[in-house]
Design a protein around this motif. Structure first.
Motif: not given
Length: 424
Positions: A298-318
């Motif tokens: 989720y991270t690199a130098q001076r960088l953080a992934l937040v939200g869909d840039s880090a994860h995206a899932i099936h909408p089965i559970a909303g």
């Protein structure tokens, strides 16, 4: 916030502590959570604020889980959202077949058992409208530039510098990538992802119906995928409304969105029955191909992934948006606590803390939603029998039901303060 300066590269430079690239639902919420706690932020969004409020931009409605609502209340944004938010007071889960309705085995959740609604259904358009109104009042700590492109982001050992499309620059201690599942910042940081597609698409739209929904959310599992009927606030003329998320095979989904209103309503009736009486499709329909991904870090130098840039899932559970909101709560707490100690908000230590906090929860949900979709998409009699027995068993076990309810509310694990409605 430090005032503008000039650089050798030419053009005005804005000095802030955190740069956020991507002003969608997660990015805008992160900007708000930081700015209200004194962190100086630049929020850069390529989308036009007026365009994202058009009815044709995004037809989805989101389930804002109880934990996410607590966060939005704690930062002061919920008051803008509340008039457009329908509480989810009951959830009914069932297993069935098209033309046969729900099977005899169902799982019922009652919010009275946990003391508050499981969440609220809000149209994404109304969420964006509320965010824009709220962000407009945070100009002391927030620079919101939209529509605005980012030409380049350079991450150095002690700072981040972004070159904007209009010739200006932003200098920050840290950049948060909120630029979606196709994140350019993630690719430039050479962060790999595990991704896979489903032979499914989600058909999304709004219905009006004869009978009131009473705040009940339905999820009916069919061989092609889950069919969800989600309660919405009544329309301006008192009409009862619900949002559907109908998962279907991709080729059939292409044809379904083109059906006449009468034929579309008939297909809804086949899958949902007469619970709400006669239904009428209103507004545009949308088709979204389904896929999932998870970043290997989720991270690199001076960088953080937040939200869909880090994860995206099936909408089965909303839970997709709520995973992003939980990222926001954890990230904001890490940054604000680091800042109050007078330490570098972009240091490796704070980034590592954020990743450790969020990775297990997100990994669990990525795996769980993928497994549930595959389990309920199988219509073999032995598997179907096992599913129905499982639903019936859980429905009779109140302690286990409460555990599942707390999961659905986003109220398990080591919760950041914002998810407990506590200020930072």
């Amino acid at each position: 916030m430090r005032g503008p300066s000039m650089t050798d590269a030419g053009g005005e430079t804005l000095d802030v502590e955190v740069l956020i690239v991507g002003g969608g639902l997660v990015g805008a919420t992160l900007a708000a959570a930081l700015a209200v706690n004194g962190v100086t932020v630049a929020l850069i969004d390529r989308e036009d604020p007026k365009t994202v409020l058009d009815a044709g931009f995004d037809g989805r409605a989101s389930a804002v889980a109880a934990g996410a609502r607590h966060m939005l209340q704690a930062i002061g944004m919920w008051a803008e959202i509340d008039p457009h938010a329908q509480p989810i007071r009951w959830i009914t889960v069932s297993d069935g077949k098209v033309d046969r309705g729900a099977g005899p085995c169902k799982l019922h959740y009652d919010s009275r058992d946990v003391g508050e609604p499981f969440g609220h259904i809000v149209e994404n358009r109304e969420l964006r409208r509320a965010q824009q109104r709220f962000l407009a009042g945070l100009d002391a700590n927030l620079v919101h530039l939209a529509p605005m492109g980012v030409e380049r982001v350079v991450r150095r050992p002690h700072e981040v510098v972004a070159d904007l499309a209009d010739g200006r620059h932003v200098r920050a201690r840290l950049v948060a990538a909120c630029d979606g599942r196709n994140s350019r910042l993630r690719r430039e940081a050479e962060i790999e992802v595990r991704s896979w597609g489903y032979e499914q698409a989600a058909i999304v739209g709004t219905l009006t119906h004869e009978r009131a929904h009473r705040g009940v959310a339905y999820e009916h599992f069919l061989p092609a995928g889950p069919f969800a009927m989600l309660p919405m606030v009544d329309g301006p003329d008192g009409e009862h409304r619900s949002s559907i998320v109908w998962t279907e095979n991709r080729d059939l989904a292409d044809r379904a969105v083109e059906l006449s209103p009468e034929a579309f309503a008939e297909q809804i009736h086949r899958r949902f029955g007469d619970t709400h009486g006669a239904v009428t499709p209103v507004g545009p329909r949308f088709r979204y191909p389904l896929s999932a991904l998870h970043a290997t870090r989720y991270t690199a130098q001076r960088l953080a992934l937040v939200g869909d840039s880090a994860h995206a899932i099936h909408p089965i559970a909303g839970q997709g948006l709520n995973m992003g909101f939980r990222d926001v709560a954890a990230f904001a707490q890490c940054i604000v606590e680091q800042r109050r100690l007078g330490l570098d908000v972009g240091s490796p230590e704070v980034l590592q803390r954020y990743e450790r906090w969020r990775r297990l929860d997100n990994t669990t949900l990525v795996a769980a939603t993928d497994g549930l979709n595959r389990l309920f998409a199988t219509d073999l009699p032995p598997v179907r029998l096992a599913r129905d027995l499982g639903l019936s068993a859980v429905d009779r076990m109140d302690p286990l039901k409460k555990v599942f309810m707390r999961h659905a509310m986003g109220m398990v694990g080591e919760l950041p303060r914002l998810l407990r409605a506590q200020p930072l």
